[in-house]
Design a protein around this motif. Sequence first.
Motif: not given
Length: 629
Positions: A362-382
Amino acid sequence: MSKRKTIYNALPIVAAAYGEKFGVKVSVGGDTAYTDGKTIVVPNIPEDYPNKDVVWGYLAHEAAHVRFTDFSVNRRPGLHADLSNILEDCRIERAMINTYPGTAQTLNEVASYMAQAGHYQHVTREEHPASILEGFCLYWLQSQAVGQSCLQSYLDSAKVALEQTFPKGVVVRLNALLRKAVDAGSTAEAVALTEEIMKMLEEEKEKEEEKQQGDQNQSQQPQGDDGSSDGSGGGDSQGQKDQKNQSGGQDDSQQNADQSQGDQDGAGGQKGNSSGQDDSKGQSSNGKGSDTGETGEQPSSAQSGDDQQPGSTQSSNGDGAGDDATKKAAEVIRQVLEASGDDLLGDAHDSLKADLERSAEQTGNTNYRTVRNAQEAPKHPQGRQLVDSVKSTTAKIRSQLYGLVQASQRTGNRNRRAGKRLDTRNLHRVVAGDTRVFRSPVEKQKPNTAVHVLVDMSSSMKARVNSRGSSKSREQVAREASLALALALEPIPGVNPAVTYFCDNPQRPVFSVVKHGENVLNQSGRFLFGSCGTTPMAEAIWYAAFELSKTREDRKMMIVVTDGQPNEVAPTQAVIDLCHRSDIEMVGIGIETSAVSGLFDKNIVIDDATELQRTLFKLMERSLTTNAA
């Protein structure tokens, strides 16, 4: 006065905090509340929803299921599943309270709300026997084992209905089994206790049927001229038989009444209530007698059946009301064992979920978004090579920023009317009546700032920069600039930097490069993460806001670097505005795009990606020195 609406008390942030605390995944969105065994889904309830504590209690309850319930344990549909759920709800809530004592209050808030909203209802004798039995189990466990005292009155009425409806053997044995349920240590144990309850009901039904058959056999024996049964040899009068029934131990039902745990008072058949006279009256459990008049005739089963406590017997020339009561007791238990659908009590938490879903729809906030868990960016050897490429620039800028901050924090002096040291240069003020001639040192505040840099790494960042002769792409320039900035900020006292890339899709929107408090140099390999996918900016800002909410620094700052429009403009604008109202300084830097000017009040547009590094440093120079002044 209403509570100020900030990012810190917004549903996605608080839900994420609960999820992180309990070690479960929480998703916000849509108008459906459910748990799939791994993720708890909270619908988009409005910001002004009046029962936020109920939402957190719902989260705690569902988190308890995710943490402690083994969903692989089999439960049969119908009564078995309902009773298993009642026992399991008690077990997991007790486990949750033992692990997180603070959840006791939020779970109690849920119970109180459900009682006030009518999701918990008083059990009466008029309801289906299965609902009566389930209601007693539910209210006993929640009030006595979990400690939800608001349900005590519900237990009191359920106890009366249970004792009026079931034989005493069922009542006694059920209480004993519920006490065992309090100590159940797993879902399997809770389901095993449900099996014991079902088995107990089967046994009590068989005892009542055997007693009924015995009564029928006795009533069908041929009578002698003197009123005694043929072949009995006893010649006892009916009154003597009734007297034996009254004495409670001379008839065939005594064998059926011999049970463990105190069941002998009524498991196989209740002791007779008759007086041995033809005009005796059956007593109901509430103490009201069945009015038979003064004719001395026995009441019919239709007259006495409803008021007679099941399992009790009445003497009426060897048959009649006693037989009817036994039949009714066996029939009641049979109805429970065969119950399904609307016969059962159901799960009151389903009604709570329906309330949340209705509010969201009825009156929900459609702009809310889930706070996602961050993926760890892979470590590059360079990674170290990238550090070397920005080393000279980083050292230069670091020295400049550090020097500016140090200068802004340099100790100054202020004249006061009292003190220990005279300011000889200002003694002339005394002549004019100004006594502020004592010198007092004043130390300016440190920056004390948490800075979170969000870098757009969508596919468009692969494009080449506009500078002539440059072979770099936008993503290369962005990663070099963000690394140089993080390396320059890290050694400055009071500054806590973090860098996050956003790209891919709304389900995997953020990739952590450096978290607040991490060593930047050790994470340098993560800066080489490649661009991909779309621009989930709204999800990225929700994530950064959540991370900033956990930092200790008084000042919060978020810098968003992008080369295009976000996937969803309205939700992005909504979360930016919420951050701004929450005193998080928001800055947008657009690379060859003016889209940021429509999103951020404070924005910078650069026509060449190579300008990004210089722009970032100038921005931080102003911010840090202004804060410290």
